[in-house]
Design a protein around this motif. Structure first.
Motif, PDB file in Angstrom:
ATOM      1  N   VAL A   1       0.861  -1.182   0.000  1.00  0.00           N
ATOM      2  CA  VAL A   1       0.000   0.000   0.000  1.00  0.00           C
ATOM      3  C   VAL A   1       0.898   1.232   0.000  1.00  0.00           C
ATOM      4  CG1 VAL A   1      -1.782   1.278   1.258  1.00  0.00           C
ATOM      5  CG2 VAL A   1      -1.803  -1.244   1.262  1.00  0.00           C
ATOM      6  N   ARG A   2       0.745   2.051  -1.021  1.00  0.00           N
ATOM      7  CA  ARG A   2       1.573   3.254  -1.117  1.00  0.00           C
ATOM      8  C   ARG A   2       0.832   4.450  -0.518  1.00  0.00           C
ATOM      9  NH1 ARG A   2       0.712   1.889  -6.704  1.00  0.00           N
ATOM     10  NH2 ARG A   2      -1.033   3.085  -7.498  1.00  0.00           N
ATOM     11  N   GLN A   3       1.581   5.481  -0.198  1.00  0.00           N
ATOM     12  CA  GLN A   3       1.019   6.636   0.502  1.00  0.00           C
ATOM     13  C   GLN A   3       0.335   7.645  -0.406  1.00  0.00           C
ATOM     14  OE1 GLN A   3       4.420   8.203   2.512  1.00  0.00           O
ATOM     15  NE2 GLN A   3       5.267   9.158   0.679  1.00  0.00           N
TER      16      GLN A   3
ATOM     17  N   GLY B   1      -1.107  11.554  -7.079  1.00  0.00           N
ATOM     18  CA  GLY B   1      -0.856  12.803  -6.379  1.00  0.00           C
ATOM     19  C   GLY B   1      -1.751  13.051  -5.177  1.00  0.00           C
ATOM     20  N   LYS B   2      -2.645  12.127  -4.877  1.00  0.00           N
ATOM     21  CA  LYS B   2      -3.575  12.267  -3.761  1.00  0.00           C
ATOM     22  C   LYS B   2      -3.075  11.450  -2.578  1.00  0.00           C
ATOM     23  CE  LYS B   2      -8.492  12.720  -3.957  1.00  0.00           C
ATOM     24  NZ  LYS B   2      -9.770  12.321  -4.492  1.00  0.00           N
TER      25      LYS B   2
ATOM     26  N   ASP C   1      -8.266  13.572   2.337  1.00  0.00           N
ATOM     27  CA  ASP C   1      -9.320  14.601   2.357  1.00  0.00           C
ATOM     28  C   ASP C   1     -10.668  14.054   2.823  1.00  0.00           C
ATOM     29  OD1 ASP C   1     -10.337  13.162   0.190  1.00  0.00           O
ATOM     30  OD2 ASP C   1     -10.015  14.763  -1.279  1.00  0.00           O
ATOM     31  N   GLY C   2     -10.709  12.751   3.183  1.00  0.00           N
ATOM     32  CA  GLY C   2     -11.946  12.140   3.668  1.00  0.00           C
ATOM     33  C   GLY C   2     -12.759  11.444   2.597  1.00  0.00           C
ATOM     34  N   SER C   3     -12.408  11.608   1.340  1.00  0.00           N
ATOM     35  CA  SER C   3     -13.142  10.944   0.263  1.00  0.00           C
ATOM     36  C   SER C   3     -12.613   9.517   0.081  1.00  0.00           C
ATOM     37  CB  SER C   3     -13.028  11.733  -1.041  1.00  0.00           C
ATOM     38  OG  SER C   3     -11.687  11.805  -1.461  1.00  0.00           O
ATOM     39  N   SER C   4     -13.377   8.724  -0.662  1.00  0.00           N
ATOM     40  CA  SER C   4     -12.971   7.340  -0.930  1.00  0.00           C
ATOM     41  C   SER C   4     -13.579   6.894  -2.246  1.00  0.00           C
ATOM     42  CB  SER C   4     -13.417   6.414   0.198  1.00  0.00           C
ATOM     43  OG  SER C   4     -14.833   6.410   0.298  1.00  0.00           O
TER      44      SER C   4
END
Length: 164
Positions: A54-56, A60-61, A149-152
């Motif tokens: 799993v990358r961070q 760019g998000k 940012d809270g989105s998924s």
């Protein structure tokens, strides 16, 4: 670079996978040592092991974590088909190991391990690449990316960009 054929030969009920291969879907963390040992055999001159983590960041998000889900019975059939196809293309293959994790994974955790043991490195590299690319294209496994940012967003890993 040549385009790899990611289609699968349908698995006949009469075709048995190699008894020393290993296929798994698991909530538990995956073990590099275990997968390497499962791929190890005296006839191998090479073991190629691919670890997906799993990358961070995605496009760019900033990513907080991922969640994986799978339709396990069908995913395991796909894993077996991959191994059968590997042996049709690279007949000297000794071991194929495909383990995928599901559930919530944090940055840096291993989501998938693929290992192939062969007498020679060229076939081991080619077979391992075929395995991960075909898995990503065909296996019923989905990931949900949770961003800072809270989105998924849910993504079928088959729809992920194929890396070259």
């Amino acid at each position: 670079m040549n385009q790899m054929n990611l289609s699968l030969t349908p698995l006949s009920p009469l075709v048995q996978t190699h008894p020393n291969d290993s296929f798994r879907i698991s909530f538990a963390p995956l073990s590099l040592d275990e997968v390497y040992q499962l791929a190890d055999e005296g006839a191998n001159g090479a073991i190629v092991l691919m670890s997906g983590t799993v990358r961070q960041e995605t496009d760019g998000k900033p990513v907080r974590y991922l969640e994986y889900q799978a339709y396990e019975p069908m995913a395991l059939v796909i894993f077996r088909q991959i191994a059968v196809n590997i042996r049709q293309e690279w007949s000297d293959t000794n071991r194929v190991v495909i383990h995928h994790r599901i559930g919530q994974l944090q940055i840096g955790e291993i989501s998938v391990l693929v290992a192939v043991g062969c007498p020679h490195r060229a076939e081991a590299f080619a077979a391992c690449r075929y395995a991960i690319d075909t898995l990503k294209h065909n296996a019923p496994i989905w990931k949900k990316e949770y961003w800072a940012d809270g989105s998924s967003n849910w993504v079928s890993i088959g729809l992920c960009e194929q890396e070259t």
